[in-house]
Scaffold this motif. Structure first.
Motif, PDB file in Angstrom:
ATOM      1  N   SER A  27       0.699  -1.291   0.091  1.00  0.00           N
ATOM      2  CA  SER A  27       0.129  -0.011   0.070  1.00  0.00           C
ATOM      3  C   SER A  27       0.975   1.174  -0.006  1.00  0.00           C
ATOM      4  N   ALA A  95     -13.023   0.077  -9.206  1.00  0.00           N
ATOM      5  CA  ALA A  95     -11.558   0.316  -8.242  1.00  0.00           C
ATOM      6  C   ALA A  95     -12.122   1.105  -7.056  1.00  0.00           C
ATOM      7  N   CYS A  98     -15.022  -1.377  -5.003  1.00  0.00           N
ATOM      8  CA  CYS A  98     -14.884  -2.569  -4.558  1.00  0.00           C
ATOM      9  C   CYS A  98     -13.158  -2.784  -4.264  1.00  0.00           C
ATOM     10  N   GLY A  99     -12.532  -1.822  -4.518  1.00  0.00           N
ATOM     11  CA  GLY A  99     -11.139  -2.102  -4.224  1.00  0.00           C
ATOM     12  C   GLY A  99     -10.104  -2.878  -5.119  1.00  0.00           C
ATOM     13  N   ARG A 351      -7.564   1.837  -6.382  1.00  0.00           N
ATOM     14  CA  ARG A 351      -8.248   0.976  -5.459  1.00  0.00           C
ATOM     15  C   ARG A 351      -7.921   1.067  -4.120  1.00  0.00           C
ATOM     16  N   GLU A 352      -6.926   1.749  -3.682  1.00  0.00           N
ATOM     17  CA  GLU A 352      -6.776   1.967  -2.439  1.00  0.00           C
ATOM     18  C   GLU A 352      -7.524   2.659  -1.646  1.00  0.00           C
ATOM     19  N   ALA A 354     -11.089   2.652  -2.014  1.00  0.00           N
ATOM     20  CA  ALA A 354     -11.887   2.145  -1.281  1.00  0.00           C
ATOM     21  C   ALA A 354     -11.483   1.113   0.078  1.00  0.00           C
ATOM     22  N   VAL A 355     -10.272   0.588  -0.230  1.00  0.00           N
ATOM     23  CA  VAL A 355      -9.611   0.130   0.970  1.00  0.00           C
ATOM     24  C   VAL A 355      -9.469   0.720   2.162  1.00  0.00           C
ATOM     25  N   GLN A 356      -9.225   2.056   1.963  1.00  0.00           N
ATOM     26  CA  GLN A 356      -8.998   2.843   3.038  1.00  0.00           C
ATOM     27  C   GLN A 356     -10.494   3.477   3.635  1.00  0.00           C
ATOM     28  N   ALA A 370     -10.909  -7.087  -0.348  1.00  0.00           N
ATOM     29  CA  ALA A 370      -9.835  -6.357  -1.237  1.00  0.00           C
ATOM     30  C   ALA A 370      -8.736  -5.774  -0.496  1.00  0.00           C
ATOM     31  N   GLN A 371      -8.571  -5.887   0.655  1.00  0.00           N
ATOM     32  CA  GLN A 371      -7.800  -5.191   1.750  1.00  0.00           C
ATOM     33  C   GLN A 371      -6.258  -6.221   1.627  1.00  0.00           C
TER      34      GLN A 371
END
Length: 375
Positions: A27, A95, A98-99, A351-352, A354-356, A370-371
């Protein structure tokens, strides 16, 4: 297709997706965040909005700054889709929703997902994620409700043009509000059958009560050209009302707001309406930021799926388009707080974001797979 073939294909897809990335994640997002820090997140997407779009809007419409520029964190993200450094609204939206990265034209389905295989897994969206905790969720757009960017949060399909399939999935998505321009497959009958109040005017929208479920079908042309011929709300008015409704949920909410017509006018090289749409989107951003400041428990992230039109200074004090397609450039990311894992000057993966969002809402890797993805 026979069930045995479906199962074999689905199994093959599962293996490919395991190789595709469910093995860990690198990341570019900082560690300056706390899981579960925020109760609510508002993700605002200016479709087709690059730094160049913002600069042109300020210059041509007489602004020293736009609302998003008043945030404490200003960074950028790439716009890559699966395997290539370019994207469209479907892949770019996936992205952010959904990541993961997918093929251009795909709406929230894995890159190797075959057509019409019911057993094939689809990625978890942020809307589905927050529903696992009873949180409220909503989608607001100035596009038709079956458009690509916001469908990534509500309707996994193999191709963005499958309007009937997208609308059918949205009707059973459980999302508390889906508001945008009228799509052919949505009507009063099928919305009511799925527990939604049908809305087609600003008057109807303003009559909605907090906690209600609604599906709005406004005049697309009115929203595209910022008119009110059919009692049509602006994106700012929709944003304010959506926040009011979703904020009634004690568990929190996730809201995505899309300014879709920046991109549409850029494809037509219509500078006046590109800058008007960007200005209107900035007003909606301002409304979200005002709420977040007063609320104290809401994070606002403003970004784009891609930029469009290759907008540049024309050398004579004006601005011009250099093409009518998507730009292959990084897009801005603005964040309303400094403790959400985003830092000034960073360049992150699309995509990061969404993860964040999942992280600051308190969701772990087992809840939002997705993480675990790597490139």
């Amino acid at each position: 297709m026979p069930d045995i073939i479906k199962k074999l294909i689905a199994g093959a897809v599962a293996v490919i997706m395991a190789l595709y990335g469910f093995v860990g994640m690198s990341s570019n997002v900082s560690d300056n965040y706390t899981e579960g820090k925020y109760k609510n997140v508002i993700l605002m997407i200016g479709d087709g909005m690059g730094d160049n779009t913002i600069e042109a809007t300020k210059a041509l419409r007489g602004h020293s700054s736009l609302a998003m520029e008043n945030t404490p964190v200003k960074s950028h993200s790439d716009i890559d889709s699966f395997l290539i450094p370019a994207t469209d609204s479907a892949a770019g939206g996936t992205a952010l929703a959904c990541g993961i990265r997918v093929w251009i034209n795909s709406v929230a389905v894995y890159p190797f997902a075959p057509i019409n295989v019911d057993d094939t897994p689809v990625p978890l969206t942020l809307n589905e994620l927050v529903k696992t905790r009873g949180m409220a969720s909503g989608v607001v757009t100035t596009d038709k409700t079956a458009g690509a960017t916001h469908s990534d949060l509500s309707a996994p399909v193999i191709a963005r043009g499958l309007e009937e399939d997208i609308s059918a999935d949205q009707l059973v998505s459980g999302i508390d509000l889906i508001w945008g321009g009228a799509s052919e497959s949505i009507n009063e009958e099928n919305t009511a059958a799925n527990g939604y109040t049908y809305v087609d005017s600003e008057t109807d929208m303003n009559a909605l009560k907090p906690g209600s479920k609604s599906f709005a079908q406004f005049s697309f042309d009115d929203m595209k050209y910022v008119k009110n011929n059919h009692d049509t709300p602006t994106i700012e008015e929709m944003t304010k009302k959506a926040i009011e409704i979703l904020d009634a949920d004690e568990d929190g909410f996730f809201l995505m707001v899309e300014g879709a017509c920046i991109d549409k006018h850029a494809h037509s090289n219509d500078m006046d309406n590109v800058t008007l749409s960007t200005e209107e989107f900035a007003k909606a951003v301002g409304a979200a930021l005002d709420f977040a400041e007063k609320d104290g428990e809401t994070l606002v992230i403003i970004t784009a799926d891609h930029a469009t039109g290759g907008i540049q200074p024309d050398g004579n004090g004006g601005w011009k388009f250099t093409h009518d397609t998507h730009d292959i450039i990084d897009v801005p990311v603005y964040v309303s707080a400094t403790d959400a894992g985003f830092s000034n000057g960073d360049n992150i993966k699309n995509r990061e974001i969404a993860v964040q969002i999942a992280r600051v809402l308190g969701f772990g890797k087992d809840e939002f797979p997705a993480q675990k993805i790597v490139d």
